[in-house]
Design an enzyme around this catalytic site. Structure first.
Site, PDB file in Angstrom:
ATOM      1  N   ASN A 176     -13.758  -1.120   0.693  1.00 36.47           N
ATOM      2  CA  ASN A 176     -12.845  -0.412   1.588  1.00 36.47           C
ATOM      3  C   ASN A 176     -11.760   0.200   0.703  1.00 36.47           C
ATOM      4  O   ASN A 176     -10.880  -0.496   0.224  1.00 36.47           O
ATOM      5  CB  ASN A 176     -12.245  -1.418   2.588  1.00 36.47           C
ATOM      6  CG  ASN A 176     -11.175  -0.782   3.453  1.00 36.47           C
ATOM      7  OD1 ASN A 176     -10.972   0.433   3.432  1.00 36.47           O
ATOM      8  ND2 ASN A 176     -10.480  -1.611   4.225  1.00 36.47           N
ATOM      9  N   TRP A 177     -11.871   1.502   0.505  1.00 36.80           N
ATOM     10  CA  TRP A 177     -10.944   2.178  -0.423  1.00 36.80           C
ATOM     11  C   TRP A 177      -9.563   2.364   0.209  1.00 36.80           C
ATOM     12  O   TRP A 177      -8.624   2.752  -0.476  1.00 36.80           O
ATOM     13  CB  TRP A 177     -11.508   3.538  -0.849  1.00 36.80           C
ATOM     14  CG  TRP A 177     -12.760   3.469  -1.676  1.00 36.80           C
ATOM     15  CD1 TRP A 177     -13.484   2.343  -1.995  1.00 36.80           C
ATOM     16  CD2 TRP A 177     -13.438   4.568  -2.306  1.00 36.80           C
ATOM     17  NE1 TRP A 177     -14.565   2.684  -2.767  1.00 36.80           N
ATOM     18  CE2 TRP A 177     -14.567   4.045  -2.974  1.00 36.80           C
ATOM     19  CE3 TRP A 177     -13.209   5.954  -2.362  1.00 36.80           C
ATOM     20  CZ2 TRP A 177     -15.452   4.855  -3.686  1.00 36.80           C
ATOM     21  CZ3 TRP A 177     -14.094   6.761  -3.070  1.00 36.80           C
ATOM     22  CH2 TRP A 177     -15.198   6.214  -3.730  1.00 36.80           C
ATOM     23  N   LYS A 178      -9.454   2.137   1.493  1.00 37.46           N
ATOM     24  CA  LYS A 178      -8.180   2.310   2.220  1.00 37.46           C
ATOM     25  C   LYS A 178      -7.630   3.721   1.969  1.00 37.46           C
ATOM     26  O   LYS A 178      -8.410   4.652   1.798  1.00 37.46           O
ATOM     27  CB  LYS A 178      -7.192   1.198   1.845  1.00 37.46           C
ATOM     28  CG  LYS A 178      -7.826  -0.191   2.029  1.00 37.46           C
ATOM     29  CD  LYS A 178      -6.847  -1.324   2.004  1.00 37.46           C
ATOM     30  CE  LYS A 178      -7.599  -2.641   2.196  1.00 37.46           C
ATOM     31  NZ  LYS A 178      -6.728  -3.800   2.295  1.00 37.46           N
ATOM     32  N   HIS A 211      -9.753  -3.237  11.460  1.00 40.93           N
ATOM     33  CA  HIS A 211      -9.127  -3.826  10.263  1.00 40.93           C
ATOM     34  C   HIS A 211      -7.709  -4.280  10.631  1.00 40.93           C
ATOM     35  O   HIS A 211      -7.032  -3.623  11.432  1.00 40.93           O
ATOM     36  CB  HIS A 211      -9.089  -2.798   9.129  1.00 40.93           C
ATOM     37  CG  HIS A 211      -8.734  -3.413   7.816  1.00 40.93           C
ATOM     38  ND1 HIS A 211      -7.441  -3.752   7.485  1.00 40.93           N
ATOM     39  CD2 HIS A 211      -9.497  -3.790   6.765  1.00 40.93           C
ATOM     40  CE1 HIS A 211      -7.430  -4.305   6.289  1.00 40.93           C
ATOM     41  NE2 HIS A 211      -8.665  -4.337   5.822  1.00 40.93           N
ATOM     42  N   GLU A 264      -5.046  -3.961   9.162  1.00 41.99           N
ATOM     43  CA  GLU A 264      -4.022  -2.941   8.912  1.00 41.99           C
ATOM     44  C   GLU A 264      -3.968  -1.942  10.079  1.00 41.99           C
ATOM     45  O   GLU A 264      -2.902  -1.426  10.399  1.00 41.99           O
ATOM     46  CB  GLU A 264      -4.315  -2.236   7.573  1.00 41.99           C
ATOM     47  CG  GLU A 264      -3.965  -3.166   6.409  1.00 41.99           C
ATOM     48  CD  GLU A 264      -4.766  -2.954   5.144  1.00 41.99           C
ATOM     49  OE1 GLU A 264      -5.436  -1.913   5.011  1.00 41.99           O
ATOM     50  OE2 GLU A 264      -4.730  -3.852   4.273  1.00 41.99           O
ATOM     51  N   GLU A 300     -11.387 -11.516   7.516  1.00 40.59           N
ATOM     52  CA  GLU A 300     -10.356 -11.230   6.518  1.00 40.59           C
ATOM     53  C   GLU A 300      -9.042 -11.868   6.952  1.00 40.59           C
ATOM     54  O   GLU A 300      -8.326 -11.305   7.797  1.00 40.59           O
ATOM     55  CB  GLU A 300     -10.147  -9.711   6.398  1.00 40.59           C
ATOM     56  CG  GLU A 300     -11.386  -8.944   5.997  1.00 40.59           C
ATOM     57  CD  GLU A 300     -11.039  -7.594   5.380  1.00 40.59           C
ATOM     58  OE1 GLU A 300     -11.497  -7.333   4.257  1.00 40.59           O
ATOM     59  OE2 GLU A 300     -10.280  -6.816   5.999  1.00 40.59           O
ATOM     60  N   GLY A 327      -4.824  -8.370  -0.312  1.00 38.32           N
ATOM     61  CA  GLY A 327      -3.957  -7.755  -1.314  1.00 38.32           C
ATOM     62  C   GLY A 327      -2.928  -8.696  -1.909  1.00 38.32           C
ATOM     63  O   GLY A 327      -1.991  -8.252  -2.569  1.00 38.32           O
ATOM     64  N   SER A 382      -8.699 -10.443  -1.195  1.00 41.97           N
ATOM     65  CA  SER A 382      -8.543 -10.797  -2.616  1.00 41.97           C
ATOM     66  C   SER A 382      -9.841 -11.247  -3.275  1.00 41.97           C
ATOM     67  O   SER A 382      -9.834 -12.135  -4.126  1.00 41.97           O
ATOM     68  CB  SER A 382      -7.448 -11.860  -2.792  1.00 41.97           C
ATOM     69  OG  SER A 382      -6.193 -11.326  -2.388  1.00 41.97           O
ATOM     70  N   GLY A 394     -11.171  -4.712  -1.027  1.00 42.89           N
ATOM     71  CA  GLY A 394     -10.165  -3.657  -1.068  1.00 42.89           C
ATOM     72  C   GLY A 394      -9.874  -3.272  -2.505  1.00 42.89           C
ATOM     73  O   GLY A 394     -10.606  -2.504  -3.129  1.00 42.89           O
ATOM     74  N   GLY A 395      -8.805  -3.838  -3.067  1.00 49.46           N
ATOM     75  CA  GLY A 395      -8.329  -3.466  -4.401  1.00 49.46           C
ATOM     76  C   GLY A 395      -9.414  -3.392  -5.466  1.00 49.46           C
ATOM     77  O   GLY A 395      -9.492  -2.414  -6.217  1.00 49.46           O
TER      78      GLY A 395
HETATM   79  P1  13P Z   1      -8.108  -6.756  -0.975  1.00 49.04           P
HETATM   80  O1  13P Z   1      -9.503  -6.975  -1.550  1.00 49.04           O
HETATM   81  O2  13P Z   1      -7.324  -5.751  -1.705  1.00 49.04           O
HETATM   82  O3  13P Z   1      -7.418  -8.049  -0.742  1.00 49.04           O
HETATM   83  O4  13P Z   1      -8.337  -6.108   0.497  1.00 49.04           O
HETATM   84  C1  13P Z   1      -9.204  -6.700   1.373  1.00 49.04           C
HETATM   85  C2  13P Z   1      -9.402  -5.803   2.535  1.00 49.04           C
HETATM   86  O5  13P Z   1      -8.503  -5.594   3.332  1.00 49.04           O
HETATM   87  C3  13P Z   1     -10.702  -5.133   2.675  1.00 49.04           C
HETATM   88  O6  13P Z   1     -10.850  -4.553   3.911  1.00 49.04           O
END
Ligand code: 13P
Length: 253
Positions: A10-12, A98, A100, A168, A174, A214, A235-236
């Protein structure tokens, strides 16, 4: 019951055109170098990069997904993107609900379910996200929160082909913090039980439940070897092709 692991990035809200294309090309190179991976790969760039990333993924075994969609097919919804538009661009997946989006845009379980129904209607697969906040975990409510999110967000006619669940924990996203493997397995097993009640045992046994929050190459092995963890939503670490693919490798894909 063998469930093929899904390694999803997930590149956000990251990446301009050149970065996105380069990242996608690097993912393709790394995945090709694996030969015959035992898992499925998915990248979910921002809407603005879907077309160019699709081109960069040509010929590779990496699926394309978006990070959200609207619940209507078309019409007066300024700024929104319909499931059919995503399909038209070559997406096969869409991430929904998600944390977010739940936090930034007030998305409710009902809305997430309506979006998922609309996505399934046009043949998109959904990655439906759930997860508790730190306050909810500290109050001993992690399983209960996830249970209610599953009951509210997952369409009643979901099946193991069109739906993937992503657990999640909000506090792990993050932050570099990860629940213990026992805590992850507890929630995943509980989620599968709720899915069995809602969709039937056979569907629940086949449905993939990803862990997200993470995930890094260094913790992939222990997380991805848990019995009810069927992949990762990253994510990251998905913004670096080497790390993204190392997670798959370390997770025995
Ligand atoms: P991180 O891997 O950066 O913690 O993000 C997880 C995430 O929200 C994937 O959707």
């Amino acid at each position: 019951m063998a469930r093929k692991k899904l390694i999803a990035g997930n590149w956000k809200m990251n990446g301009l055109l050149a970065d996105g294309v380069e990242l996608a090309k690097n993912v393709v190179l790394q995945v090709k170098a694996m030969g015959k991976p035992q898992c499925e790969f998915l990248v979910c760039p921002p809407f603005t990069l879907l077309t160019s990333v699709k081109k960069a993924l040509r010929g590779a075994k990496v699926a394309l997904g978006a990070q959200d969609c609207h619940m209507a097919e078309k019409g007066a919804h300024t700024g929104d993107i319909s499931p059919l538009m995503l399909k038209d661009l070559g997406c096969t997946y869409v991430i929904l609900g998600h944390s977010e989006r739940r936090a930034d845009h007030g998305e409710t379980d009902e809305l997430v379910r309506a979006k998922a129904e609309a996505a399934h209607k046009v043949g998109l697969k959904t990655v439906i996200c759930i997860g508790e906040t730190l306050a909810q975990r500290d109050a001993g409510k992690a399983v209960e929160v996830c249970r209610n999110q599953i009951l509210g967000s997952v369409p009643a006619d979901s099946n193991a082909t069109d739906t993937v669940i992503a657990y999640e924990p909000v506090w792990a996203i993050g932050t570099g913090k990860v629940p213990t493997t026992a805590d992850v397995e507890e929630v995943h097993a509980a989620v599968r039980k709720v899915l069995a009640q809602k969709l039937g045992k056979s569907v629940a046994n086949k449905m993939r439940i990803l862990y997200g929050g993470s995930v890094k190459p260094g913790n992939a092995k222990e997380l991805l070897s848990l019995p009810d963890v069927d992949g990762a939503l990253i994510g990251g670490a998905s913004l670096k092709a080497e790390d993204f693919v190392a997670i798959a490798k370390n997770g025995t894909c």
